[in-house]
Design an enzyme around this catalytic site. Structure first.
Site, PDB file in Angstrom:
ATOM      1  N   TYR A 106      21.625 -33.243  20.082  1.00 20.88           N
ATOM      2  CA  TYR A 106      20.819 -33.483  18.889  1.00 20.88           C
ATOM      3  C   TYR A 106      19.487 -32.746  18.950  1.00 20.88           C
ATOM      4  O   TYR A 106      18.865 -32.688  20.013  1.00 20.88           O
ATOM      5  CB  TYR A 106      20.540 -34.987  18.737  1.00 20.88           C
ATOM      6  N   TRP A 108      16.354 -30.323  16.350  1.00 21.74           N
ATOM      7  CA  TRP A 108      16.058 -29.491  15.183  1.00 21.74           C
ATOM      8  C   TRP A 108      16.150 -28.001  15.448  1.00 21.74           C
ATOM      9  O   TRP A 108      16.201 -27.212  14.507  1.00 21.74           O
ATOM     10  CB  TRP A 108      14.668 -29.835  14.650  1.00 21.74           C
TER      11      TRP A 108
HETATM   12  N1  LIG Z   1       4.166 -32.357  10.345  1.00 20.91           N
HETATM   13  C1  LIG Z   1       5.389 -32.849  10.587  1.00 20.91           C
HETATM   14  N2  LIG Z   1       6.202 -33.161   9.540  1.00 20.91           N
HETATM   15  C2  LIG Z   1       7.433 -33.677   9.774  1.00 20.91           C
HETATM   16  C3  LIG Z   1       7.933 -33.844  11.084  1.00 20.91           C
HETATM   17  C4  LIG Z   1       7.067 -33.503  12.164  1.00 20.91           C
HETATM   18  O1  LIG Z   1       7.422 -33.632  13.345  1.00 20.91           O
HETATM   19  N3  LIG Z   1       5.824 -33.008  11.874  1.00 20.91           N
HETATM   20  N4  LIG Z   1       9.213 -34.317  11.283  1.00 20.91           N
HETATM   21  C5  LIG Z   1      10.159 -34.262  10.169  1.00 20.91           C
HETATM   22  C6  LIG Z   1      11.277 -35.190  10.405  1.00 20.91           C
HETATM   23  S1  LIG Z   1      12.482 -34.738  11.530  1.00 20.91           S
HETATM   24  C7  LIG Z   1      11.434 -36.348   9.756  1.00 20.91           C
HETATM   25  S2  LIG Z   1      12.800 -37.325  10.059  1.00 20.91           S
HETATM   26  C8  LIG Z   1      10.448 -36.801   8.773  1.00 20.91           C
HETATM   27  C9  LIG Z   1      10.110 -38.264   8.970  1.00 20.91           C
HETATM   28  O2  LIG Z   1       9.447 -38.788   7.891  1.00 20.91           O
HETATM   29  P1  LIG Z   1       8.861 -40.254   7.994  1.00 20.91           P
HETATM   30  O3  LIG Z   1       9.792 -41.104   8.745  1.00 20.91           O
HETATM   31  O4  LIG Z   1       8.489 -40.694   6.642  1.00 20.91           O
HETATM   32  O5  LIG Z   1       7.556 -39.931   8.868  1.00 20.91           O
HETATM   33  P2  LIG Z   1       6.647 -40.732   9.908  1.00 20.91           P
HETATM   34  O6  LIG Z   1       5.461 -39.866  10.138  1.00 20.91           O
HETATM   35  O7  LIG Z   1       7.440 -41.123  11.090  1.00 20.91           O
HETATM   36  O8  LIG Z   1       6.227 -42.036   9.135  1.00 20.91           O
HETATM   37  C10 LIG Z   1       5.513 -41.975   7.907  1.00 20.91           C
HETATM   38  C11 LIG Z   1       4.523 -43.102   7.835  1.00 20.91           C
HETATM   39  O9  LIG Z   1       5.159 -44.368   7.773  1.00 20.91           O
HETATM   40  C12 LIG Z   1       4.186 -45.338   8.099  1.00 20.91           C
HETATM   41  N5  LIG Z   1       4.808 -46.550   8.646  1.00 20.91           N
HETATM   42  C13 LIG Z   1       5.231 -46.738   9.910  1.00 20.91           C
HETATM   43  N6  LIG Z   1       5.742 -47.987  10.040  1.00 20.91           N
HETATM   44  C14 LIG Z   1       5.614 -48.596   8.848  1.00 20.91           C
HETATM   45  C15 LIG Z   1       5.964 -49.891   8.355  1.00 20.91           C
HETATM   46  O10 LIG Z   1       6.503 -50.737   9.044  1.00 20.91           O
HETATM   47  N7  LIG Z   1       5.702 -50.134   7.051  1.00 20.91           N
HETATM   48  C16 LIG Z   1       5.116 -49.226   6.241  1.00 20.91           C
HETATM   49  N8  LIG Z   1       4.910 -49.572   4.970  1.00 20.91           N
HETATM   50  N9  LIG Z   1       4.771 -48.007   6.679  1.00 20.91           N
HETATM   51  C17 LIG Z   1       5.031 -47.690   7.957  1.00 20.91           C
HETATM   52  C18 LIG Z   1       3.302 -44.688   9.144  1.00 20.91           C
HETATM   53  O11 LIG Z   1       1.934 -44.937   8.843  1.00 20.91           O
HETATM   54  C19 LIG Z   1       3.680 -43.233   9.083  1.00 20.91           C
HETATM   55  O12 LIG Z   1       2.588 -42.347   9.045  1.00 20.91           O
HETATM   56  O13 LIG Z   1       9.261 -36.039   8.886  1.00 20.91           O
HETATM   57  C20 LIG Z   1       9.489 -34.643   8.868  1.00 20.91           C
HETATM   58  N10 LIG Z   1       8.210 -33.990   8.704  1.00 20.91           N
HETATM   59  N1  LIG Z   2       8.918 -42.794  18.882  1.00 19.64           N
HETATM   60  C1  LIG Z   2       9.519 -42.002  18.008  1.00 19.64           C
HETATM   61  N2  LIG Z   2      10.408 -41.084  18.438  1.00 19.64           N
HETATM   62  C2  LIG Z   2      11.003 -40.269  17.559  1.00 19.64           C
HETATM   63  C3  LIG Z   2      10.699 -40.351  16.180  1.00 19.64           C
HETATM   64  C4  LIG Z   2       9.783 -41.327  15.748  1.00 19.64           C
HETATM   65  O1  LIG Z   2       9.494 -41.469  14.546  1.00 19.64           O
HETATM   66  N3  LIG Z   2       9.188 -42.112  16.692  1.00 19.64           N
HETATM   67  N4  LIG Z   2      11.319 -39.496  15.305  1.00 19.64           N
HETATM   68  C5  LIG Z   2      12.628 -38.999  15.672  1.00 19.64           C
HETATM   69  C6  LIG Z   2      13.091 -37.953  14.773  1.00 19.64           C
HETATM   70  S1  LIG Z   2      13.101 -38.336  13.117  1.00 19.64           S
HETATM   71  C7  LIG Z   2      13.560 -36.767  15.216  1.00 19.64           C
HETATM   72  S2  LIG Z   2      14.296 -35.706  14.086  1.00 19.64           S
HETATM   73  C8  LIG Z   2      13.535 -36.394  16.638  1.00 19.64           C
HETATM   74  C9  LIG Z   2      13.233 -34.914  16.873  1.00 19.64           C
HETATM   75  O2  LIG Z   2      13.696 -34.540  18.119  1.00 19.64           O
HETATM   76  P1  LIG Z   2      14.116 -33.039  18.439  1.00 19.64           P
HETATM   77  O3  LIG Z   2      14.706 -32.392  17.243  1.00 19.64           O
HETATM   78  O4  LIG Z   2      14.917 -33.061  19.686  1.00 19.64           O
HETATM   79  O5  LIG Z   2      12.696 -32.395  18.736  1.00 19.64           O
HETATM   80  P2  LIG Z   2      12.245 -30.872  18.750  1.00 19.64           P
HETATM   81  O6  LIG Z   2      10.926 -30.836  19.439  1.00 19.64           O
HETATM   82  O7  LIG Z   2      12.302 -30.301  17.379  1.00 19.64           O
HETATM   83  O8  LIG Z   2      13.324 -30.189  19.703  1.00 19.64           O
HETATM   84  C10 LIG Z   2      13.932 -28.971  19.410  1.00 19.64           C
HETATM   85  C11 LIG Z   2      14.024 -28.146  20.680  1.00 19.64           C
HETATM   86  O9  LIG Z   2      14.790 -26.980  20.397  1.00 19.64           O
HETATM   87  C12 LIG Z   2      14.147 -25.848  20.974  1.00 19.64           C
HETATM   88  N5  LIG Z   2      14.572 -24.660  20.228  1.00 19.64           N
HETATM   89  C13 LIG Z   2      14.036 -24.114  19.119  1.00 19.64           C
HETATM   90  N6  LIG Z   2      14.749 -23.045  18.720  1.00 19.64           N
HETATM   91  C14 LIG Z   2      15.758 -22.905  19.606  1.00 19.64           C
HETATM   92  C15 LIG Z   2      16.830 -21.963  19.725  1.00 19.64           C
HETATM   93  O10 LIG Z   2      17.007 -21.057  18.918  1.00 19.64           O
HETATM   94  N7  LIG Z   2      17.684 -22.144  20.768  1.00 19.64           N
HETATM   95  C16 LIG Z   2      17.526 -23.121  21.681  1.00 19.64           C
HETATM   96  N8  LIG Z   2      18.419 -23.207  22.678  1.00 19.64           N
HETATM   97  N9  LIG Z   2      16.507 -24.017  21.595  1.00 19.64           N
HETATM   98  C17 LIG Z   2      15.650 -23.894  20.574  1.00 19.64           C
HETATM   99  C18 LIG Z   2      12.677 -26.160  20.877  1.00 19.64           C
HETATM  100  O11 LIG Z   2      11.932 -25.379  21.792  1.00 19.64           O
HETATM  101  C19 LIG Z   2      12.674 -27.666  21.177  1.00 19.64           C
HETATM  102  O12 LIG Z   2      12.551 -27.910  22.553  1.00 19.64           O
HETATM  103  O13 LIG Z   2      12.565 -37.204  17.321  1.00 19.64           O
HETATM  104  C20 LIG Z   2      12.781 -38.588  17.136  1.00 19.64           C
HETATM  105  N10 LIG Z   2      11.907 -39.353  17.997  1.00 19.64           N
HETATM  106 MO   LIG Z   3      13.854 -36.513  11.928  1.00 15.72          MO
END
Ligand SMILES: Nc1nc2c(c(=O)[nH]1)N[C@H]1C(S)=C(S)[C@@H](COP(=O)(O)OP(=O)(O)OC[C@H]3O[C@@H](n4cnc5c(=O)[nH]c(N)nc54)[C@H](O)[C@@H]3O)O[C@H]1N2
Ligand SMILES: Nc1nc2c(c(=O)[nH]1)N[C@H]1C(S)=C(S)[C@@H](COP(=O)(O)OP(=O)(O)OC[C@H]3O[C@@H](n4cnc5c(=O)[nH]c(N)nc54)[C@H](O)[C@@H]3O)O[C@H]1N2
Ligand SMILES: [Mo]
Length: 761
Positions: A106, A108
């Site tokens: 898993y 991104w």
């Molecule tokens: N800059 C940036 N953007 C991203 C990502 C990133 O790593 N960096 N990741 C991307 C990915 S993979 C995903 S899945 C999305 C995730 O998108 P989201 O899941 O919406 O993002 P989060 O920042 O985890 O949470 C958004 C807000 O929810 C609020 N929150 C937390 N718990 C609660 C609660 O119990 N109740 C309420 N009402 N609010 C709560 C927090 O204040 C938090 O800032 O974002 C994407 N966008």
């Molecule tokens: N506590 C907490 N934990 C969370 C979350 C949260 O809200 N709270 N959010 C969760 C969510 S929504 C998500 S989506 C996950 C994200 O978790 P991940 O998607 O596992 O996080 P990334 O840092 O995007 O990891 C991608 C990796 O791929 C590598 N990469 C980039 N390009 C390439 C390529 O071309 N080839 C190879 N081989 N590698 C490459 C990057 O260097 C990086 O190490 O985290 C989750 N974890």
């Molecule tokens: Mo995510």
């Protein structure tokens, strides 16, 4: 002009052939993001993996977990690395078959349709017979399983969501649970070329739309929304929503005609709200005791919601928590009670602001896709059960009405993801990672996962290879010529797999005789819809726009027009306020209609006596997950060189800490160091520590992360037995001033490396 696409935006770059020297946002992006700066500063950072490495113990003693994560790595030539790995893959497939290989992998990875790391790995493993896969995502684990029972699949919901422009034009009131995050909407899977969240929200506000942001953080919505901020205790939204439903019901504001025609099971749910089923009326006073939102404000908000065109949107974060199914389901139910689902600007949304894609109207065509072949076995885990799988092979678990067994995995292959970023309870994951015989990682950087592997192969970054890319919902398909040559001896994942496939006798199956350039042309021409230019012209032009047939799309408009002719994909074809199917599963943690269920870790729990702060481990503002954490923009957001921990002034004062101080954040699972940022935008009782700072365990005390990774604190506990989704968003912690001598952060250097093998590249 040569453009490049990353998950966080399109940019132009200058390069000297090896080094990116400058990046500029693409001129067509109305709201460019500084995240693009991380690319330049990280490209040749010392934490790039420069050549293949093998962990010393694995090299000398053979497969086995002892020493994994602690020992030094030995540099080896590409020849030797690929020979060793091919032999080990051959052994595991011979002895154990595809069931012995976990290839879920898993993560991104990077934007770009061909060099999509998981797709490459999956095709390669399928050529060998298959692999144990993972299903669902960390993003949407609860939603992906729940929503098909309630309203329709998550993929459909994302594609069909009401267009942002329709909301800007028609909505009177947006009630945003979890806000509409300007930091999150910067990112979209596969790329987000045109950012418009701030202007979209501003346009709606200027027309007279009101926003209510329900969130522990005031800045979870753009300032331009001029939103009212309601900050319930985190994890209690379901109680707040049940009380809103109670007011709508008690005051005759629920739309009975809509509920009768378009939904099933309302009576069962409303009996719960009225207290008929459990003797507790879910009144605003009841909810105030749980949420700390004044009852009068809840009552008034319900009336305001019924008074005009109202959109209820639930951010993805709410379901990334224990019992995360409940507030999501309640969001659908509240919207159904208001009777506006299917009307322009009214109804329900999931994830406006969570990603750039939500609210982008659907394209006429999908985009080219690298074929992954066929998996010869059907074994999977829900993605967030990785540690359980490794620790408890053969044990059974629940998932969406099924009883499944964890496979016994011998080899773990990760390509394009970082479980030591994304998984919860990293100490537990660390011990789980000692179990397999062999762990293989391809990455461009020495991530914590690479440091916990046996064979580490250096992958190129997307700027170092040619590809084309498009975001999930973005009409722009972009040619992405290589901007520089690769760092050190890094190779494309495709080239690595092609060489391994050759050694394992499936070279032709994997490559079909094509190199990268031939694949790009082939994939494009296979895909090319009528009227779209041929590959050479596309490449010469650098981009093309895919048509968007309905820019004013409204979720469920056809269902509303005729629910018999356009039923939903749920079992009844209607919105399921009560689900017979879910009820039939008999899960105590996800009954047949949505309810408020107290999680183990919330501010009202007994544990909060000892651990009085709710950790909000949300997504980071200055990067995507853990990617390019060593980049300049990401580093500039750190405090005292560590992840910033935001606290309300009252909580900081109570602990005698101020901005710039280093604190220890801890609970029963672990501890990390973080740099304090005192900020009134954080609700009292909350400590916000975003994910993404590279896990840096202290050698003297491995339960301590020196850099501020919140996943040493979060629980490896499923959202529910239904979904087994990730619940990493929330946990209980305490914070104290760090009294000892500050340990240095070490993850901005490579691990211990020994240059024994002869380099050949
Ligand atoms: N800059 C940036 N953007 C991203 C990502 C990133 O790593 N960096 N990741 C991307 C990915 S993979 C995903 S899945 C999305 C995730 O998108 P989201 O899941 O919406 O993002 P989060 O920042 O985890 O949470 C958004 C807000 O929810 C609020 N929150 C937390 N718990 C609660 C609660 O119990 N109740 C309420 N009402 N609010 C709560 C927090 O204040 C938090 O800032 O974002 C994407 N966008
Ligand atoms: N506590 C907490 N934990 C969370 C979350 C949260 O809200 N709270 N959010 C969760 C969510 S929504 C998500 S989506 C996950 C994200 O978790 P991940 O998607 O596992 O996080 P990334 O840092 O995007 O990891 C991608 C990796 O791929 C590598 N990469 C980039 N390009 C390439 C390529 O071309 N080839 C190879 N081989 N590698 C490459 C990057 O260097 C990086 O190490 O985290 C989750 N974890
Ligand atoms: Mo995510």
């Amino acid at each position: 002009m040569t453009l490049h696409l990353a998950h966080w935006g399109a940019f132009e770059a200058e390069s000297d052939g090896y080094r990116l020297t400058a990046v500029r946002p693409w001129a067509g992006d109305p709201e460019p993001t500084p995240l693009i700066e991380n690319v330049v500063s990280a490209q040749h950072h010392r934490t790039r993996v420069d050549r293949p490495y093998v962990r010393r113990g694995w090299l000398e003693r053979g497969p086995g977990g002892a020493g994994r994560g602690d020992e030094e790595f030995v540099a080896v030539s590409w020849e030797r690395a690929l020979d060793l790995l091919a032999a080990e893959l051959g052994r595991v497939y011979r002895e154990r078959g595809p069931e012995g290989v976990f290839g879920g992998s898993y993560g991104w990875a990077s934007a770009g349709r061909f060099h999509h790391a998981q797709g490459q790995l999956h095709r390669f493993l399928n050529c060998l017979g298959g692999y144990v896969r993972s299903v669902n995502s960390y993003s949407l684990g609860a939603a992906e399983v729940l929503l098909p029972h309630v309203i329709g699949g998550m993929g459909w919901l994302e594609r069909a969501s009401t267009a942002k422009s329709v909301i800007a034009e028609h909505t009177d009131l947006v009630v945003a649970f979890g806000g509409i995050s300007p930091k999150n909407s910067v990112v979209g899977v596969g790329g987000a070329a045109r950012h418009d969240t701030v202007s979209w929200v501003g346009r709606a506000r200027a027309r007279g739309c009101r926003f209510v942001s329900i969130s522990p953080l005031r800045d979870d919505i753009p300032e331009q929304a001029q939103a009212e901020w309601i900050a319930p205790r985190p994890g209690t939204d379901a109680a707040l929503m049940a009380a809103l439903a109670q007011v709508l019901d008690a005051e005759g504001l629920a739309d009975r005609a809509f509920l009768d025609r378009y939904t099933v099971g309302y009576e069962r749910f409303i009996a719960y709200v009225r207290g008929d089923s459990d003797g507790v009326v879910k009144s605003p006073e009841w909810a105030e005791a749980i949420t700390e939102v004044p009852a009068a404000r809840i009552r008034e908000l319900a009336r305001e919601m019924a008074a005009g065109r109202t959109l209820i949107t639930v951010s993805w974060s709410l379901q990334r928590a224990r019992h995360g199914e409940q507030p999501l389901w309640l969001g659908v139910v509240l919207a159904a009670m208001l009777g506006q689902i299917g009307l322009p600007g009214g109804g329900f949304g999931h994830g406006y602001g969570s990603t750039a894609a939500v609210g982008e109207p659907a394209r006429a065509h999908s985009v080219p896709r690298f074929p992954q072949g066929r998996n010869g076995i059907d074994r999977f885990i829900p993605v967030a059960r990785i540690a359980d799988m490794l620790l408890c092979p053969g044990e059974s678990f629940d998932y969406d009405g099924r009883r499944l067994r964890y496979p016994d995995v011998e080899l773990v292959y990760w390509c394009g993801g970082n479980p030591f970023h994304h998984h919860q309870d990293l100490a537990r994951l660390r011990s789980a990672f000692t179990r397999p015989a062999t762990v293989v990682v391809h990455d461009a950087f020495w991530t914590a996962t690479a440091r916990h592997a046996d064979i580490v192969l250096p992958a190129t970054m997307s700027v170092e290879r040619e590809d084309f890319g498009a975001g999930q919902a973005d009409p722009l398909l972009l040619a992405m010529p290589a901007l520089t040559r690769p760092h050190g001896g890094a190779r494309d994942d495709y080239v690595i797999f092609a060489e391994l496939a050759e050694r394992l006798g499936v070279g032709k199956d994997f490559t079909e005789g094509r190199d990268t350039g031939q694949w790009l042309r082939h994939l494009y021409e296979q895909w090319r819809p009528a009227g779209v230019p041929g590959f050479d012209e596309f490449w010469r032009r650098g981009s093309l726009e895919i048509a968007v047939p309905d820019r004013e799309q409204v979720l469920c408009a056809d269902f509303r027009a005729d629910p018999d002719a356009a039923p939903l994909s749920t079992p009844s074809g209607r919105i399921e306020i009560f689900s017979e199917v879910v009820a039939g599963f008999g899960y105590a943690d996800c009954p047949g209609h949505p309810v408020w269920l107290a999680p183990e870790e919330w501010l009202g729990a007994p544990a909060a006596q000892r651990l009085p702060l709710q950790l909000v481990a949300n997504q980071p503002r200055a990067k995507l997950h853990s990617q390019l954490d060593v980049g300049a923009h990401s580093r500039a957001a750190k405090v005292a060189g560590r992840e910033a921990l935001r606290l309300h002034p009252s909580e900081a004062a109570a602990r005698g800490v101020s901005t710039g101080d280093v604190v220890r954040v801890f609970n029963d699972r672990g501890a990390c160091l973080a740099g304090v940022l005192v900020d009134e935008a954080v609700r009292p009782g909350v400590a916000q520590l975003s994910t993404g700072s590279w896990y840096d365990p202290d050698p003297a005390d491995p339960s301590l992360c020196r850099h501020g990774n919140p996943n040493v604190l979060t629980a490896d506990r499923a959202a529910s037995s239904l979904s087994q989704g990730c619940s990493g968003q929330l946990a209980l912690v305490q914070v104290e001033r760090y009294a000892g001598v500050l340990p240095e952060v070490s993850v901005d250097r490579p691990p211990a490396l020994s240059a024994c093998g002869a380099p050949d590249s």
